[in-house]
Write an enzyme that holds these catalytic residues in place. Structure first.
Site, PDB file in Angstrom:
ATOM      1  N   SER A   1       0.826  -1.220   0.000  1.00 21.88           N
ATOM      2  CA  SER A   1       0.000   0.000   0.000  1.00 21.88           C
ATOM      3  C   SER A   1       0.857   1.267   0.000  1.00 21.88           C
ATOM      4  O   SER A   1       0.564   2.228  -0.726  1.00 21.88           O
ATOM      5  CB  SER A   1      -0.965   0.007   1.180  1.00 21.88           C
ATOM      6  OG  SER A   1      -0.298  -0.243   2.390  1.00 21.88           O
TER       7      SER A   1
ATOM      8  N   HIS B   1       5.834 -12.563   7.537  1.00 21.01           N
ATOM      9  CA  HIS B   1       6.075 -11.189   7.104  1.00 21.01           C
ATOM     10  C   HIS B   1       7.278 -11.140   6.174  1.00 21.01           C
ATOM     11  O   HIS B   1       8.204 -11.944   6.321  1.00 21.01           O
ATOM     12  CB  HIS B   1       6.312 -10.260   8.302  1.00 21.01           C
ATOM     13  CG  HIS B   1       6.056  -8.834   7.982  1.00 21.01           C
ATOM     14  ND1 HIS B   1       7.018  -8.013   7.458  1.00 21.01           N
ATOM     15  CD2 HIS B   1       4.932  -8.085   8.066  1.00 21.01           C
ATOM     16  CE1 HIS B   1       6.495  -6.818   7.253  1.00 21.01           C
ATOM     17  NE2 HIS B   1       5.224  -6.838   7.598  1.00 21.01           N
TER      18      HIS B   1
ATOM     19  N   ARG C   1       3.170  -4.547  16.754  1.00 20.09           N
ATOM     20  CA  ARG C   1       1.790  -4.057  16.614  1.00 20.09           C
ATOM     21  C   ARG C   1       0.818  -5.136  17.101  1.00 20.09           C
ATOM     22  O   ARG C   1      -0.247  -4.849  17.631  1.00 20.09           O
ATOM     23  CB  ARG C   1       1.489  -3.683  15.148  1.00 20.09           C
ATOM     24  CG  ARG C   1       2.396  -2.595  14.604  1.00 20.09           C
ATOM     25  CD  ARG C   1       2.194  -2.411  13.104  1.00 20.09           C
ATOM     26  NE  ARG C   1       2.487  -3.625  12.350  1.00 20.09           N
ATOM     27  CZ  ARG C   1       2.270  -3.794  11.058  1.00 20.09           C
ATOM     28  NH1 ARG C   1       1.741  -2.802  10.347  1.00 20.09           N
ATOM     29  NH2 ARG C   1       2.576  -4.926  10.454  1.00 20.09           N
TER      30      ARG C   1
ATOM     31  N   ASP D   1      -2.197  -8.327  11.789  1.00 19.92           N
ATOM     32  CA  ASP D   1      -3.559  -8.732  11.431  1.00 19.92           C
ATOM     33  C   ASP D   1      -4.093  -9.905  12.253  1.00 19.92           C
ATOM     34  O   ASP D   1      -5.295 -10.155  12.266  1.00 19.92           O
ATOM     35  CB  ASP D   1      -3.616  -9.089   9.941  1.00 19.92           C
ATOM     36  CG  ASP D   1      -3.315  -7.881   9.091  1.00 19.92           C
ATOM     37  OD1 ASP D   1      -3.912  -6.827   9.336  1.00 19.92           O
ATOM     38  OD2 ASP D   1      -2.461  -7.984   8.194  1.00 19.92           O
TER      39      ASP D   1
HETATM   40  N1  AMX Z   1       1.202 -19.478   5.863  1.00 14.20           N
HETATM   41  C1  AMX Z   1       1.628 -20.385   4.948  1.00 14.20           C
HETATM   42  N2  AMX Z   1       2.712 -20.191   4.179  1.00 14.20           N
HETATM   43  C2  AMX Z   1       3.406 -19.074   4.373  1.00 14.20           C
HETATM   44  C3  AMX Z   1       3.056 -18.106   5.324  1.00 14.20           C
HETATM   45  C4  AMX Z   1       1.889 -18.345   6.076  1.00 14.20           C
HETATM   46  N3  AMX Z   1       1.425 -17.458   6.973  1.00 14.20           N
HETATM   47  N4  AMX Z   1       3.946 -17.089   5.288  1.00 14.20           N
HETATM   48  C5  AMX Z   1       4.838 -17.407   4.317  1.00 14.20           C
HETATM   49  N5  AMX Z   1       4.510 -18.605   3.768  1.00 14.20           N
HETATM   50  C6  AMX Z   1       5.143 -19.270   2.635  1.00 14.20           C
HETATM   51  C7  AMX Z   1       5.058 -18.368   1.414  1.00 14.20           C
HETATM   52  O1  AMX Z   1       3.790 -18.462   0.787  1.00 14.20           O
HETATM   53  C8  AMX Z   1       6.194 -18.884   0.594  1.00 14.20           C
HETATM   54  O2  AMX Z   1       5.749 -20.084  -0.032  1.00 14.20           O
HETATM   55  P1  AMX Z   1       6.209 -20.483  -1.516  1.00 14.20           P
HETATM   56  O3  AMX Z   1       7.684 -20.689  -1.421  1.00 14.20           O
HETATM   57  O4  AMX Z   1       5.433 -21.716  -1.804  1.00 14.20           O
HETATM   58  O5  AMX Z   1       5.854 -19.323  -2.390  1.00 14.20           O
HETATM   59  C9  AMX Z   1       7.237 -19.264   1.632  1.00 14.20           C
HETATM   60  O6  AMX Z   1       6.520 -19.420   2.872  1.00 14.20           O
HETATM   61  C10 AMX Z   1       8.299 -18.184   1.832  1.00 14.20           C
HETATM   62  O7  AMX Z   1       7.650 -16.949   2.086  1.00 14.20           O
HETATM   63  P2  AMX Z   1       8.347 -15.842   2.986  1.00 14.20           P
HETATM   64  O8  AMX Z   1       9.592 -15.405   2.303  1.00 14.20           O
HETATM   65  O9  AMX Z   1       8.443 -16.273   4.390  1.00 14.20           O
HETATM   66  O10 AMX Z   1       7.245 -14.689   2.965  1.00 14.20           O
HETATM   67  P3  AMX Z   1       6.968 -13.605   1.833  1.00 14.20           P
HETATM   68  O11 AMX Z   1       7.843 -12.455   2.088  1.00 14.20           O
HETATM   69  O12 AMX Z   1       7.009 -14.215   0.473  1.00 14.20           O
HETATM   70  O13 AMX Z   1       5.443 -13.228   2.130  1.00 14.20           O
HETATM   71  C11 AMX Z   1       3.594 -12.675   3.479  1.00 14.20           C
HETATM   72  C12 AMX Z   1       5.085 -12.475   3.249  1.00 14.20           C
HETATM   73  C13 AMX Z   1       3.115 -11.739   4.569  1.00 14.20           C
HETATM   74  C14 AMX Z   1       2.825 -12.349   2.187  1.00 14.20           C
HETATM   75  C15 AMX Z   1       3.344 -14.161   3.903  1.00 14.20           C
HETATM   76  O14 AMX Z   1       3.999 -14.392   5.135  1.00 14.20           O
HETATM   77  C16 AMX Z   1       1.883 -14.511   4.007  1.00 14.20           C
HETATM   78  O15 AMX Z   1       1.290 -14.864   2.992  1.00 14.20           O
HETATM   79  N6  AMX Z   1       1.272 -14.455   5.236  1.00 14.20           N
HETATM   80  C17 AMX Z   1      -0.143 -14.701   5.409  1.00 14.20           C
HETATM   81  C18 AMX Z   1      -0.964 -13.506   4.970  1.00 14.20           C
HETATM   82  C19 AMX Z   1      -0.789 -12.364   5.918  1.00 14.20           C
HETATM   83  O16 AMX Z   1      -0.903 -12.487   7.127  1.00 14.20           O
HETATM   84  N7  AMX Z   1      -0.542 -11.170   5.363  1.00 14.20           N
HETATM   85  C20 AMX Z   1      -0.455  -9.938   6.159  1.00 14.20           C
HETATM   86  C21 AMX Z   1       0.958  -9.409   6.269  1.00 14.20           C
HETATM   87  C22 AMX Z   1       0.985  -8.115   7.028  1.00 14.20           C
HETATM   88  C23 AMX Z   1       0.286  -7.051   6.255  1.00 14.20           C
HETATM   89  O17 AMX Z   1       0.723  -6.667   5.183  1.00 14.20           O
HETATM   90  N8  AMX Z   1      -0.804  -6.567   6.710  1.00 14.20           N
END
Ligand code: AMX
Length: 438
Positions: free
Chosen positions: A240, A317, A326, A374
């Site tokens: 964002s 994250h 937070r 979140d």
């Molecule tokens: N559940 C399951 N798998 C997860 C995960 C979770 N909460 N967090 C990361 N992973 C997976 C990723 O999908 C990725 O899988 P892949 O290799 O198959 O693509 C792998 O772990 C490596 O990811 P990462 O480097 O640890 O995270 P990222 O930087 O790519 O993504 C984020 C970060 C937040 C998108 C991810 O942790 C996620 O999808 N979390 C759940 C959704 C969420 O809570 N989002 C809110 C974040 C805060 C915000 O912006 N408000």
């Protein structure tokens, strides 16, 4: 000195620092980009500059150099309330200085003068199908107001001066921010409260008036202040903030830029995760059919989610490597609030906190198995009666607007140029990879 004069002084003090870095040290390298970073979403690539907040992977966010607790402590509280006003925080984010109570009052008065939402925005909201997602409504309302843009009017005036462009950006950012509580509350009551609306109360501050227009009693006003401040800024690389900055870099005005940023916030991997957390917990409770949740049942449900190819919402994250402060701040609010600390949903979320990091660690994919903001925010909303969880990301959006609007005001103050990173082809990457092996 008032906010705008203080901001002007800060900008004038800051400009030589940016100019010197560009002129004398522009070729100093601050990092290198790998193939993994180029394909993998530019993770950790240092190519954005902001002084408004900084995210340390271990410690979490600092606003203008201060932790969350230090931020709350340094700002004047709303008289008789437990939290500072959003207006005091806006002053702090823009200038890096905590306002006095008097200066905060002046900003509160300034916001009130700008808070009237034009009737056509209400008409736009009412024209949308009632089952539109609240984030689509929120974004549409913001972009609908583009005709009010002082920045665009200044650009077209024939007298555009890059050095002064921050002023109309500051003005319209304040105009826009001041209207967001009324827009959010209108969407909420139109969609979920039988289209019965509560007029704004001119005696109240940003958070207080929001709670009032939502129709939720105290201490929801303090919850709103806390919530908006906590969600305001998370440095510049998140979707964002980056989107808002990127769109503003084309000299698009605050309305276009914020609306775009809000669209990014609406993704389930970003701000929509707060809605997803509640959807997940409610789905889990339904499956239990009245049985008590246990750690074993939670663990199984988490594995089911992972095995179905979905993420565990509220965990992980891109930058953080520890529990998000937070999250902790909201958890402490729950622990310190009579009624909330024993609330079943809070207990369930706390139980998930005990189990989920272990599950994610065992799965071995997520780099950060700890909760983010979140995972906790919906509990507090639910407790105070805001149970319509598809609305939660609008709350996040109102908060996020504070940070991103402060940032684009400073983008204009420091004359940041249009953003335009360079792309390469897959064949180029393959060639560089082969060259590196020679
Ligand atoms: N559940 C399951 N798998 C997860 C995960 C979770 N909460 N967090 C990361 N992973 C997976 C990723 O999908 C990725 O899988 P892949 O290799 O198959 O693509 C792998 O772990 C490596 O990811 P990462 O480097 O640890 O995270 P990222 O930087 O790519 O993504 C984020 C970060 C937040 C998108 C991810 O942790 C996620 O999808 N979390 C759940 C959704 C969420 O809570 N989002 C809110 C974040 C805060 C915000 O912006 N408000």
């Amino acid at each position: 000195m008032g906010l705008k004069e203080t901001l002007k002084q800060k900008i004038e003090e800051h400009r030589p620092r940016t100019a010197k870095l560009m002129k004398e040290h522009g070729d100093v390298k601050i990092g290198e980009v790998t193939i993994e970073q180029a394909i993998g979403g530019a993770r950790s690539v240092k190519c954005l500059v902001t002084d408004i907040s900084y995210l340390d992977p271990e410690e979490g966010i600092r606003f203008r150099g201060k932790t969350i607790d230090e931020t709350f402590a340094c700002l004047p509280k709303v008289p008789g309330k437990g939290y500072p006003s959003v207006e005091a925080f806006w002053y702090f984010l823009l200038t890096g200085e905590a306002p006095t109570a008097q200066q905060a009052e002046e900003v509160i008065a300034d916001f009130k003068a700008r808070s009237q939402v034009p009737q056509y925005v209400i008409d736009v909201l009412r024209a949308l199908p009632r089952d539109s997602h609240p984030m689509a409504m929120f974004s549409a309302a913001i972009v609908a107001m583009q005709r009010e843009s002082k920045f665009s009017a200044y650009y077209k005036s024939g007298k555009f001066n890059k050095m002064n462009a921050w002023e109309p950006m500051y003005e319209e950012s304040t105009d826009l921010l001041a209207k967001l509580p009324a827009i959010g509350a209108y969407i909420y009551r139109m969609k979920y409260k039988g289209d019965q609306h509560i007029p704004s109360n001119p005696d109240l501050d940003f958070g207080g008036n929001f709670a009032h227009m939502m129709g939720v009693d105290a201490p929801y006003d303090d919850v709103a202040r806390m919530y908006f401040i906590l969600h305001s800024d998370h440095e510049s690389g998140n979707v964002s903030a980056h989107t808002t900055h990127l769109v503003a870099s084309a000299l698009s005005d605050a309305y276009y830029s914020l609306s775009a940023g809000i669209n990014g916030l609406a993704g389930p991997l970003h701000g929509l995760a707060n809605e997803e957390v509640l959807r997940w917990t409610q789905g889990f409770m339904e499956k239990l059919g009245g049985a008590e949740p246990t750690e074993e049942l939670i663990e199984k449900a988490l594995w089911d989610t992972l095995n179905s190819g979905q993420v565990i919402p509220g965990y992980g994250h891109a930058v953080l490597r520890k529990t998000d402060p937070r999250y902790t701040s909201q958890r402490e609010f729950c622990l310190n609030t009579e009624g909330l600390k024993d609330y079943p949903l809070f207990k369930l979320v706390s139980m998930i906190y005990k189990v989920a990091p272990g599950v994610l660690t065992k799965q071995g994919k997520a780099k950060n198995p700890w909760p983010n903001v979140d995972a906790q925010s919906g509990v507090i909303q639910w407790y105070y009666g805001v149970t319509e969880y598809d609305f939660y990301t609008v709350l996040f959006g109102i908060g996020r607007a504070i940070g991103v609007l402060a940032n684009i005001t400073w983008d204009r103050a420091l004359g940041y140029p249009i953003e335009r990173p360079k792309s390469v082809t897959t064949a180029m990457l393959e060639k560089w990879a082969a060259d590196a092996q020679k």
